[in-house]
Design a protein around this motif. Structure first.
Motif, PDB file in Angstrom:
ATOM      1  N   SER A   1      31.189  -3.045  26.321  1.00  9.88           N
ATOM      2  CA  SER A   1      30.722  -3.056  24.937  1.00  9.88           C
ATOM      3  C   SER A   1      29.443  -3.828  24.728  1.00  9.88           C
ATOM      4  CB  SER A   1      31.813  -3.656  24.065  1.00  9.88           C
ATOM      5  OG  SER A   1      32.245  -4.857  24.636  1.00  9.88           O
ATOM      6  N   LYS A   2      29.067  -4.615  25.672  1.00 12.72           N
ATOM      7  CA  LYS A   2      27.878  -5.441  25.452  1.00 12.72           C
ATOM      8  C   LYS A   2      26.601  -4.842  25.998  1.00 12.72           C
ATOM      9  CE  LYS A   2      28.272 -10.213  24.561  1.00 12.72           C
ATOM     10  NZ  LYS A   2      28.262 -11.576  25.042  1.00 12.72           N
ATOM     11  N   VAL A   3      26.712  -3.971  26.980  1.00 14.81           N
ATOM     12  CA  VAL A   3      25.517  -3.392  27.590  1.00 14.81           C
ATOM     13  C   VAL A   3      25.679  -1.885  27.705  1.00 14.81           C
ATOM     14  CG1 VAL A   3      24.124  -3.349  29.674  1.00 14.81           C
ATOM     15  CG2 VAL A   3      25.096  -5.494  28.866  1.00 14.81           C
ATOM     16  N   ALA A   4      24.597  -1.152  27.456  1.00 15.60           N
ATOM     17  CA  ALA A   4      24.632   0.307  27.535  1.00 15.60           C
ATOM     18  C   ALA A   4      25.146   0.764  28.900  1.00 15.60           C
ATOM     19  CB  ALA A   4      23.228   0.860  27.298  1.00 15.60           C
ATOM     20  N   ALA A   5      25.944   1.820  28.880  1.00 16.00           N
ATOM     21  CA  ALA A   5      26.530   2.337  30.108  1.00 16.00           C
ATOM     22  C   ALA A   5      25.453   2.741  31.107  1.00 16.00           C
ATOM     23  CB  ALA A   5      27.420   3.528  29.783  1.00 16.00           C
ATOM     24  N   GLU A   6      24.384   3.316  30.598  1.00 20.60           N
ATOM     25  CA  GLU A   6      23.314   3.767  31.486  1.00 20.60           C
ATOM     26  C   GLU A   6      22.712   2.597  32.241  1.00 20.60           C
ATOM     27  OE1 GLU A   6      18.865   5.439  30.899  1.00 20.60           O
ATOM     28  OE2 GLU A   6      20.427   6.486  29.756  1.00 20.60           O
ATOM     29  N   PHE A   7      22.518   1.502  31.520  1.00 26.38           N
ATOM     30  CA  PHE A   7      21.963   0.307  32.151  1.00 26.38           C
ATOM     31  C   PHE A   7      22.892  -0.153  33.268  1.00 26.38           C
ATOM     32  CE2 PHE A   7      21.726  -4.345  32.405  1.00 26.38           C
ATOM     33  CZ  PHE A   7      20.379  -4.521  32.659  1.00 26.38           C
ATOM     34  N   CYS A   8      24.178  -0.192  32.997  1.00 21.30           N
ATOM     35  CA  CYS A   8      25.156  -0.628  33.996  1.00 21.30           C
ATOM     36  C   CYS A   8      25.101   0.261  35.223  1.00 21.30           C
ATOM     37  CB  CYS A   8      26.573  -0.570  33.416  1.00 21.30           C
ATOM     38  SG  CYS A   8      26.895  -1.826  32.184  1.00 21.30           S
TER      39      CYS A   8
ATOM     40  N   GLY B   1      17.779 -11.383  43.087  1.00 22.35           N
ATOM     41  CA  GLY B   1      18.008 -12.196  41.901  1.00 22.35           C
ATOM     42  C   GLY B   1      18.355 -11.286  40.724  1.00 22.35           C
ATOM     43  N   TYR B   2      18.978 -11.835  39.679  1.00 23.44           N
ATOM     44  CA  TYR B   2      19.357 -11.043  38.499  1.00 23.44           C
ATOM     45  C   TYR B   2      18.129 -10.410  37.851  1.00 23.44           C
ATOM     46  CZ  TYR B   2      23.895 -13.304  38.870  1.00 23.44           C
ATOM     47  OH  TYR B   2      25.102 -13.728  39.323  1.00 23.44           O
ATOM     48  N   GLY B   3      17.138 -11.224  37.606  1.00 25.05           N
ATOM     49  CA  GLY B   3      15.928 -10.718  36.970  1.00 25.05           C
ATOM     50  C   GLY B   3      15.227  -9.696  37.842  1.00 25.05           C
ATOM     51  N   GLN B   4      15.304  -9.902  39.129  1.00 24.32           N
ATOM     52  CA  GLN B   4      14.685  -9.005  40.091  1.00 24.32           C
ATOM     53  C   GLN B   4      15.337  -7.631  39.990  1.00 24.32           C
ATOM     54  OE1 GLN B   4      15.093 -10.533  44.047  1.00 24.32           O
ATOM     55  NE2 GLN B   4      13.640  -9.108  44.936  1.00 24.32           N
ATOM     56  N   VAL B   5      16.662  -7.611  39.888  1.00 25.97           N
ATOM     57  CA  VAL B   5      17.406  -6.359  39.769  1.00 25.97           C
ATOM     58  C   VAL B   5      17.022  -5.663  38.468  1.00 25.97           C
ATOM     59  CG1 VAL B   5      19.697  -5.366  39.366  1.00 25.97           C
ATOM     60  CG2 VAL B   5      19.385  -7.114  41.131  1.00 25.97           C
ATOM     61  N   ALA B   6      17.001  -6.420  37.383  1.00 21.68           N
ATOM     62  CA  ALA B   6      16.665  -5.848  36.074  1.00 21.68           C
ATOM     63  C   ALA B   6      15.285  -5.189  36.111  1.00 21.68           C
ATOM     64  CB  ALA B   6      16.696  -6.940  35.009  1.00 21.68           C
ATOM     65  N   ALA B   7      14.318  -5.910  36.647  1.00 11.52           N
ATOM     66  CA  ALA B   7      12.949  -5.388  36.699  1.00 11.52           C
ATOM     67  C   ALA B   7      12.876  -4.141  37.573  1.00 11.52           C
ATOM     68  CB  ALA B   7      12.017  -6.468  37.238  1.00 11.52           C
ATOM     69  N   ALA B   8      13.617  -4.144  38.669  1.00  8.46           N
ATOM     70  CA  ALA B   8      13.589  -3.031  39.617  1.00  8.46           C
ATOM     71  C   ALA B   8      14.068  -1.724  38.999  1.00  8.46           C
ATOM     72  CB  ALA B   8      14.441  -3.377  40.842  1.00  8.46           C
ATOM     73  N   ILE B   9      14.969  -1.803  38.009  1.00  6.31           N
ATOM     74  CA  ILE B   9      15.466  -0.565  37.388  1.00  6.31           C
ATOM     75  C   ILE B   9      14.753  -0.275  36.067  1.00  6.31           C
ATOM     76  CG2 ILE B   9      17.735  -0.797  38.428  1.00  6.31           C
ATOM     77  CD1 ILE B   9      18.790  -1.890  35.841  1.00  6.31           C
ATOM     78  N   GLY B  10      13.669  -1.020  35.836  1.00  6.60           N
ATOM     79  CA  GLY B  10      12.872  -0.735  34.646  1.00  6.60           C
ATOM     80  C   GLY B  10      13.257  -1.467  33.385  1.00  6.60           C
TER      81      GLY B  10
ATOM     82  N   ARG C   1      15.821  -8.519  31.280  1.00 10.53           N
ATOM     83  CA  ARG C   1      17.255  -8.365  31.012  1.00 10.53           C
ATOM     84  C   ARG C   1      18.132  -8.998  32.082  1.00 10.53           C
ATOM     85  NH1 ARG C   1      13.404  -5.953  28.426  1.00 10.53           N
ATOM     86  NH2 ARG C   1      14.028  -4.370  26.936  1.00 10.53           N
ATOM     87  N   ALA C   2      17.681 -10.102  32.666  1.00  8.50           N
ATOM     88  CA  ALA C   2      18.453 -10.762  33.722  1.00  8.50           C
ATOM     89  C   ALA C   2      19.889 -11.039  33.293  1.00  8.50           C
ATOM     90  CB  ALA C   2      17.769 -12.071  34.112  1.00  8.50           C
ATOM     91  N   ARG C   3      20.056 -11.557  32.084  1.00  6.71           N
ATOM     92  CA  ARG C   3      21.395 -11.913  31.609  1.00  6.71           C
ATOM     93  C   ARG C   3      22.288 -10.704  31.494  1.00  6.71           C
ATOM     94  NH1 ARG C   3      20.283 -17.171  28.081  1.00  6.71           N
ATOM     95  NH2 ARG C   3      22.416 -17.447  28.675  1.00  6.71           N
ATOM     96  N   HIS C   4      21.684  -9.567  31.174  1.00  6.58           N
ATOM     97  CA  HIS C   4      22.488  -8.355  31.007  1.00  6.58           C
ATOM     98  C   HIS C   4      22.961  -7.834  32.351  1.00  6.58           C
ATOM     99  CE1 HIS C   4      20.089  -8.970  27.465  1.00  6.58           C
ATOM    100  NE2 HIS C   4      20.959  -8.252  26.798  1.00  6.58           N
ATOM    101  N   VAL C   5      22.174  -8.078  33.381  1.00  2.45           N
ATOM    102  CA  VAL C   5      22.597  -7.684  34.722  1.00  2.45           C
ATOM    103  C   VAL C   5      23.857  -8.478  35.038  1.00  2.45           C
ATOM    104  CG1 VAL C   5      22.035  -7.845  37.174  1.00  2.45           C
ATOM    105  CG2 VAL C   5      20.300  -7.093  35.549  1.00  2.45           C
ATOM    106  N   GLY C   6      23.824  -9.740  34.677  1.00  3.34           N
ATOM    107  CA  GLY C   6      24.983 -10.591  34.910  1.00  3.34           C
ATOM    108  C   GLY C   6      26.219 -10.057  34.226  1.00  3.34           C
ATOM    109  N   PHE C   7      26.056  -9.615  32.990  1.00  2.00           N
ATOM    110  CA  PHE C   7      27.208  -9.121  32.250  1.00  2.00           C
ATOM    111  C   PHE C   7      27.714  -7.825  32.856  1.00  2.00           C
ATOM    112  CE2 PHE C   7      29.754  -7.116  29.095  1.00  2.00           C
ATOM    113  CZ  PHE C   7      30.397  -8.169  28.464  1.00  2.00           C
ATOM    114  N   ALA C   8      26.775  -6.977  33.285  1.00  2.00           N
ATOM    115  CA  ALA C   8      27.152  -5.697  33.886  1.00  2.00           C
ATOM    116  C   ALA C   8      28.000  -5.946  35.129  1.00  2.00           C
ATOM    117  CB  ALA C   8      25.897  -4.909  34.244  1.00  2.00           C
TER     118      ALA C   8
END
Length: 105
Positions: A2-9, A26-35, A39-46
């Motif tokens: 519920s906190k992050v879009a399914a597509e992002f996950c 790194g979290y931020g590294q992953v976020a940046a890599a997928i565009g 969204r580092a924190r959101h990677v964590g939640f995913a």
DNA sequence: ATAATGACTGAAT
DNA sequence: AATTCAGCCATTA
């Protein structure tokens, strides 16, 4: 979820699955890599949304500093550390040398 | 619309 | 090198 879009996950999971054993990102590294820079924190939640028996190697994702995340948590950091060491990653004082084990693709 | 929250980050101390 | 502080951003209340 519920906190992050399914597509992002899905994109997070897809990328994390490509990290080779013995390497980390790194979290931020992953976020940046997928565009999704910033969204580092959101990677964590995913990753937190994953079931305990997932095939996604979430333990290969750490903080940008090389530190293991979730220090407030009692169980997961230990599991993460154990899995990383099992893959040959050297961990000293809850942190790994990103210069040596970091992975960019 | 304002405020709080969190597997985060980078700069300042 | 270790800690603290102030941003960050989508979701909630």
């Amino acid at each position: 979820m519920s906190k992050v879009a399914a597509e992002f996950c899905e994109q997070v999971y897809a990328l994390v699955r490509t990290i080779p054993p013995g390497r980390v990102m790194g979290y931020g590294q992953v976020a940046a890599a997928i565009g999704f820079p910033g969204r580092a924190r959101h990677v964590g939640f995913a990753l937190g949304d994953l079931p305990p028996d997932t095939d996604v190697p979430w333990h290969r994702v750490l903080r940008a500093s090389g530190h293991i995340a979730m220090q407030g948590d009692l169980f997961r950091p230990l599991l993460q550390q154990a899995r990383l060491r099992a893959e040959g990653v050297v961990i000293r004082a809850d942190k790994v040398e990103m210069r040596r084990f970091g992975w960019s693709g």
